[in-house]
Design a protein around this motif. Structure first.
Motif, PDB file in Angstrom:
ATOM      1  N   ASP A 132       1.100  -1.287  -0.308  1.00 19.83           N
ATOM      2  CA  ASP A 132      -0.102   0.053  -0.075  1.00 19.83           C
ATOM      3  C   ASP A 132       1.458   1.325  -0.073  1.00 19.83           C
ATOM      4  N   LEU A 133       2.010   0.696   0.204  1.00 14.00           N
ATOM      5  CA  LEU A 133       2.940   2.222  -0.379  1.00 14.00           C
ATOM      6  C   LEU A 133       3.003   3.366  -1.167  1.00 14.00           C
ATOM      7  N   ASP A 134       2.876   4.227  -1.633  1.00 21.61           N
ATOM      8  CA  ASP A 134       2.952   4.563  -2.320  1.00 21.61           C
ATOM      9  C   ASP A 134       3.656   5.942  -2.678  1.00 21.61           C
ATOM     10  N   ILE A 135       4.643   6.151  -3.488  1.00 18.70           N
ATOM     11  CA  ILE A 135       6.101   6.572  -3.852  1.00 18.70           C
ATOM     12  C   ILE A 135       5.580   7.757  -4.442  1.00 18.70           C
ATOM     13  N   PRO A 136       5.800   8.805  -4.549  1.00 15.29           N
ATOM     14  CA  PRO A 136       5.432   9.965  -5.418  1.00 15.29           C
ATOM     15  C   PRO A 136       6.574   9.986  -6.046  1.00 15.29           C
TER      16      PRO A 136
ATOM     17  N   PHE B 174       7.027  -6.791  -4.789  1.00 12.30           N
ATOM     18  CA  PHE B 174       6.501  -5.646  -3.697  1.00 12.30           C
ATOM     19  C   PHE B 174       7.932  -4.688  -4.321  1.00 12.30           C
ATOM     20  N   ILE B 175       9.287  -4.923  -4.878  1.00 13.35           N
ATOM     21  CA  ILE B 175      10.179  -4.262  -5.069  1.00 13.35           C
ATOM     22  C   ILE B 175       9.905  -3.383  -6.092  1.00 13.35           C
ATOM     23  N   GLN B 176       9.937  -3.942  -7.140  1.00 18.66           N
ATOM     24  CA  GLN B 176       9.072  -3.763  -8.401  1.00 18.66           C
ATOM     25  C   GLN B 176       7.404  -3.560  -8.541  1.00 18.66           C
ATOM     26  N   SER B 177       6.858  -3.261  -7.825  1.00 17.18           N
ATOM     27  CA  SER B 177       5.707  -2.705  -8.297  1.00 17.18           C
ATOM     28  C   SER B 177       5.945  -1.097  -7.678  1.00 17.18           C
ATOM     29  N   GLN B 178       6.577  -0.855  -6.478  1.00 17.12           N
ATOM     30  CA  GLN B 178       7.158   0.604  -6.120  1.00 17.12           C
ATOM     31  C   GLN B 178       8.138   1.255  -6.957  1.00 17.12           C
ATOM     32  N   ALA B 179       8.951   0.662  -7.834  1.00 11.23           N
ATOM     33  CA  ALA B 179      10.164   0.758  -8.784  1.00 11.23           C
ATOM     34  C   ALA B 179      11.535   1.496  -8.073  1.00 11.23           C
ATOM     35  N   LEU B 180      11.579   0.177  -7.124  1.00 11.01           N
ATOM     36  CA  LEU B 180      12.238   0.484  -6.493  1.00 11.01           C
ATOM     37  C   LEU B 180      13.539   0.192  -7.146  1.00 11.01           C
ATOM     38  N   VAL B 181      14.800   0.687  -6.698  1.00 12.80           N
ATOM     39  CA  VAL B 181      16.382   0.170  -7.403  1.00 12.80           C
ATOM     40  C   VAL B 181      16.728  -0.353  -5.937  1.00 12.80           C
ATOM     41  N   GLU B 182      17.536  -1.311  -6.279  1.00  9.13           N
ATOM     42  CA  GLU B 182      18.529  -2.301  -5.384  1.00  9.13           C
ATOM     43  C   GLU B 182      19.637  -1.396  -4.539  1.00  9.13           C
ATOM     44  N   LEU B 183      19.945  -0.418  -3.511  1.00 14.53           N
ATOM     45  CA  LEU B 183      21.899  -0.402  -3.933  1.00 14.53           C
ATOM     46  C   LEU B 183      23.251  -1.275  -3.123  1.00 14.53           C
ATOM     47  N   PRO B 184      23.918  -1.487  -4.346  1.00 16.36           N
ATOM     48  CA  PRO B 184      23.845  -2.887  -3.560  1.00 16.36           C
ATOM     49  C   PRO B 184      25.103  -2.666  -2.467  1.00 16.36           C
ATOM     50  N   LEU B 185      25.389  -3.280  -1.578  1.00 15.75           N
ATOM     51  CA  LEU B 185      25.838  -3.998  -0.100  1.00 15.75           C
ATOM     52  C   LEU B 185      27.632  -3.555  -0.743  1.00 15.75           C
ATOM     53  N   LYS B 186      28.167  -3.189  -0.204  1.00 14.52           N
ATOM     54  CA  LYS B 186      29.945  -3.637  -0.467  1.00 14.52           C
ATOM     55  C   LYS B 186      30.656  -3.920   1.102  1.00 14.52           C
ATOM     56  N   GLY B 187      31.802  -4.833   0.468  1.00 14.60           N
ATOM     57  CA  GLY B 187      32.133  -5.614   1.653  1.00 14.60           C
ATOM     58  C   GLY B 187      31.980  -6.917   2.151  1.00 14.60           C
TER      59      GLY B 187
ATOM     60  N   LYS C  92      21.556 -12.360   3.731  1.00 16.98           N
ATOM     61  CA  LYS C  92      21.766 -11.416   3.333  1.00 16.98           C
ATOM     62  C   LYS C  92      20.594 -10.869   3.402  1.00 16.98           C
ATOM     63  N   ILE C  93      20.417 -10.194   4.564  1.00 15.50           N
ATOM     64  CA  ILE C  93      18.254  -9.432   4.952  1.00 15.50           C
ATOM     65  C   ILE C  93      18.972  -8.100   4.791  1.00 15.50           C
ATOM     66  N   ASP C  94      20.294  -7.704   5.192  1.00 15.34           N
ATOM     67  CA  ASP C  94      19.259  -5.866   5.207  1.00 15.34           C
ATOM     68  C   ASP C  94      20.005  -5.218   3.914  1.00 15.34           C
ATOM     69  N   TRP C  95      19.299  -4.608   2.912  1.00 17.55           N
ATOM     70  CA  TRP C  95      18.727  -4.289   2.566  1.00 17.55           C
ATOM     71  C   TRP C  95      18.761  -2.594   2.031  1.00 17.55           C
ATOM     72  N   PHE C  96      19.131  -2.212   0.897  1.00 22.11           N
ATOM     73  CA  PHE C  96      18.879  -0.693   0.577  1.00 22.11           C
ATOM     74  C   PHE C  96      18.208  -0.235  -0.638  1.00 22.11           C
ATOM     75  N   PHE C  97      17.748   0.262  -0.385  1.00 22.49           N
ATOM     76  CA  PHE C  97      16.244   0.400  -2.078  1.00 22.49           C
ATOM     77  C   PHE C  97      15.887   1.847  -2.154  1.00 22.49           C
ATOM     78  N   THR C  98      16.566   2.396  -3.622  1.00 23.68           N
ATOM     79  CA  THR C  98      15.906   3.563  -3.278  1.00 23.68           C
ATOM     80  C   THR C  98      15.237   4.370  -4.849  1.00 23.68           C
ATOM     81  N   SER C  99      14.043   4.575  -4.224  1.00 18.02           N
ATOM     82  CA  SER C  99      13.348   5.381  -5.081  1.00 18.02           C
ATOM     83  C   SER C  99      13.724   5.345  -7.128  1.00 18.02           C
ATOM     84  N   SER C 100      13.299   5.110  -8.072  1.00 24.52           N
ATOM     85  CA  SER C 100      13.844   4.808  -8.878  1.00 24.52           C
ATOM     86  C   SER C 100      14.819   6.494  -9.854  1.00 24.52           C
ATOM     87  N   ASN C 101      13.717   7.539  -9.214  1.00 15.99           N
ATOM     88  CA  ASN C 101      14.517   8.883 -10.142  1.00 15.99           C
ATOM     89  C   ASN C 101      15.336   9.011  -9.536  1.00 15.99           C
TER      90      ASN C 101
END
Length: 81
Positions: free
Chosen positions: A3-7, A43-56, A72-81
């Motif tokens: 239900d999250l709506d990312i403008p 969910f990631i696809q529906s929100q058009a999120l992009v994964e930010l890779p973890l380094k190290g 690997k259960i810690d994730w970072f995602f950003t909006s596609s903008n």
């Protein structure tokens, strides 16, 4: 979370210990719930999120056993903008 709506005009960063993996190779041992993986990726696809890779490190969690389960259960995602 579906239900999250990312403008479109806002930049978002979502991060956390989601308890979900995206693919079987996010574990050092066979297993994982395929339905949970599909739901998490949907969910990631529906929100058009992009994964930010973890380094190290490949994994971010361990059950601390002699022969540990690593995931690997810690994730970072950003909006596609």
């Amino acid at each position: 979370m579906f239900d999250l709506d990312i403008p479109d005009d806002e930049d978002w960063l979502l991060y956390g210990d989601f308890k979900y993996i995206r693919a079987p190779d996010n574990r050092n041992k066979p297993g994982g719930d395929a339905n949970d993986m599909l739901t998490f990726n949907d969910f990631i696809q529906s929100q058009a999120l992009v994964e930010l890779p973890l380094k190290g490190r490949q994994y971010t969690w361990s059950n601390m056993q002699t022969d540990p389960l690593l995931k690997k259960i810690d994730w970072f995602f950003t909006s596609s903008n």
